[in-house]
Design a protein around this motif. Structure first.
Motif, short mmCIF file in Angstrom:
data_model
loop_
_atom_site.label_atom_id
_atom_site.label_comp_id
_atom_site.label_asym_id
_atom_site.label_seq_id
_atom_site.Cartn_x
_atom_site.Cartn_y
_atom_site.Cartn_z
N THR A 51 -1.61 49.19 70.99
CA THR A 51 -0.30 49.80 71.23
C THR A 51 0.75 48.77 70.84
O THR A 51 0.63 47.59 71.18
N LEU A 52 1.76 49.21 70.11
CA LEU A 52 2.83 48.32 69.68
C LEU A 52 4.13 48.66 70.40
O LEU A 52 4.65 49.75 70.26
N TYR A 53 4.61 47.70 71.17
CA TYR A 53 5.93 47.82 71.78
C TYR A 53 6.94 47.31 70.76
O TYR A 53 6.64 46.40 69.98
N PRO A 54 8.13 47.89 70.71
CA PRO A 54 9.12 47.51 69.69
C PRO A 54 9.47 46.02 69.67
O PRO A 54 9.79 45.47 68.63
N ASP A 55 9.41 45.34 70.81
CA ASP A 55 9.85 43.94 70.87
C ASP A 55 8.70 42.94 70.75
O ASP A 55 8.89 41.75 71.01
N GLN A 56 7.53 43.33 70.31
CA GLN A 56 6.39 42.42 70.22
C GLN A 56 6.18 41.94 68.79
O GLN A 56 5.27 42.40 68.09
N GLU A 57 6.98 41.00 68.37
CA GLU A 57 6.90 40.49 67.00
C GLU A 57 5.56 39.80 66.72
O GLU A 57 5.01 39.94 65.64
N ALA A 58 5.04 39.04 67.68
CA ALA A 58 3.78 38.33 67.47
C ALA A 58 2.64 39.31 67.22
O ALA A 58 1.82 39.10 66.33
N LEU A 59 2.62 40.40 67.98
CA LEU A 59 1.57 41.41 67.78
C LEU A 59 1.77 42.13 66.45
O LEU A 59 0.81 42.42 65.74
N ARG A 60 3.01 42.39 66.08
CA ARG A 60 3.27 43.04 64.79
C ARG A 60 2.81 42.14 63.64
O ARG A 60 2.24 42.60 62.67
N HIS A 61 3.03 40.84 63.77
CA HIS A 61 2.56 39.88 62.76
C HIS A 61 1.04 39.95 62.64
O HIS A 61 0.49 39.99 61.55
N LEU A 62 0.35 39.98 63.79
CA LEU A 62 -1.11 40.07 63.78
C LEU A 62 -1.57 41.36 63.12
O LEU A 62 -2.44 41.34 62.24
N THR A 63 -1.02 42.50 63.51
CA THR A 63 -1.48 43.77 62.95
C THR A 63 -1.17 43.88 61.46
O THR A 63 -1.97 44.43 60.70
N ASP A 64 -0.03 43.34 61.02
CA ASP A 64 0.27 43.32 59.58
C ASP A 64 -0.76 42.49 58.83
O ASP A 64 -1.26 42.88 57.78
N TRP A 65 -1.08 41.31 59.38
CA TRP A 65 -2.06 40.44 58.73
C TRP A 65 -3.42 41.14 58.66
O TRP A 65 -4.07 41.14 57.62
#
Length: 191
Positions: A51-65
């Motif tokens: 699940t991606l919360y809008p303010d979780q940049e670190a998780l977004r970086h991981l999922t993009d990678w």
């Protein structure tokens, strides 16, 4: 356990794996994780659910990678609802994971679930009835253990996450590695 010619897919419950690796103080190198399974079986696909919360940049970086480096990433925003006047957030991805496993199962010999969630016990039993091998990757080494007894008992194989440490641990040379995902810490996003 893993057989070289078995058509195998990984299904990773991201939040569950995160909790397990955090309790073990294990920093996973997701490239090494793929390599580990590619060397031991015929890896068809690796799925990662979170699940991606809008303010979780670190998780977004991981999922993009992960998305750019061989993983099929499934994300969604958390669902908010009110129960007895209290705001609640539903952020699990079990339904998505279960549906994807059932759709992929006819094309696989072996399903590897990275989760300790006991709600997946029934899925495990269903897959086995259709002739599939099911391995669970989680940990008993943390306090508390991160895998339900029910799920572990229903699996054909239990793979202790701690036992994989030497093969999947991220190496740290003191320099930031822009190519590899950094560890996700949800507490950092809350500050």
């Amino acid at each position: 356990m893993l057989q070289k010619n078995d058509r195998t897919s990984l299904f990773i419950d991201g939040p569950n794996l995160y909790a397990a690796k955090r309790n073990l103080e294990l920093d996973i190198d997701y490239r090494k994780l793929l390599d580990y399974f590619r060397e031991r079986c015929r890896l068809i696909r690796a799925h990662y659910y979170t699940t991606l919360y809008p303010d979780q940049e670190a998780l977004r970086h991981l999922t993009d990678w992960l998305d750019y480096n061989g993983y099929h990433v499934v994300t969604r925003r958390p669902k908010e609802y009110f129960n007895e006047g209290k705001r609640k957030v539903k952020n699990d991805m079990e339904i998505e994971l279960i549906i994807d496993v059932l759709e992929a199962a006819p094309y696989l010999d072996h399903i590897v679930l990275f989760s300790g969630n006991g709600d997946l016990s029934r899925l495990t039993t269903s897959l086995q009835r259709s002739g599939k091998l099911v391995s669970i990757v989680s940990t008993l080494e943390s306090d508390p253990p991160m895998v339900s007894d029910d799920l572990r008992r229903h699996a054909d194989n239990f793979i202790e996450l701690e036992a994989l440490r030497g093969d999947i641990q991220r190496e740290w040379d003191g320099k930031p590695d822009s190519d590899a995902p950094q560890a996700y810490d949800p507490d950092e996003d809350d500050e």
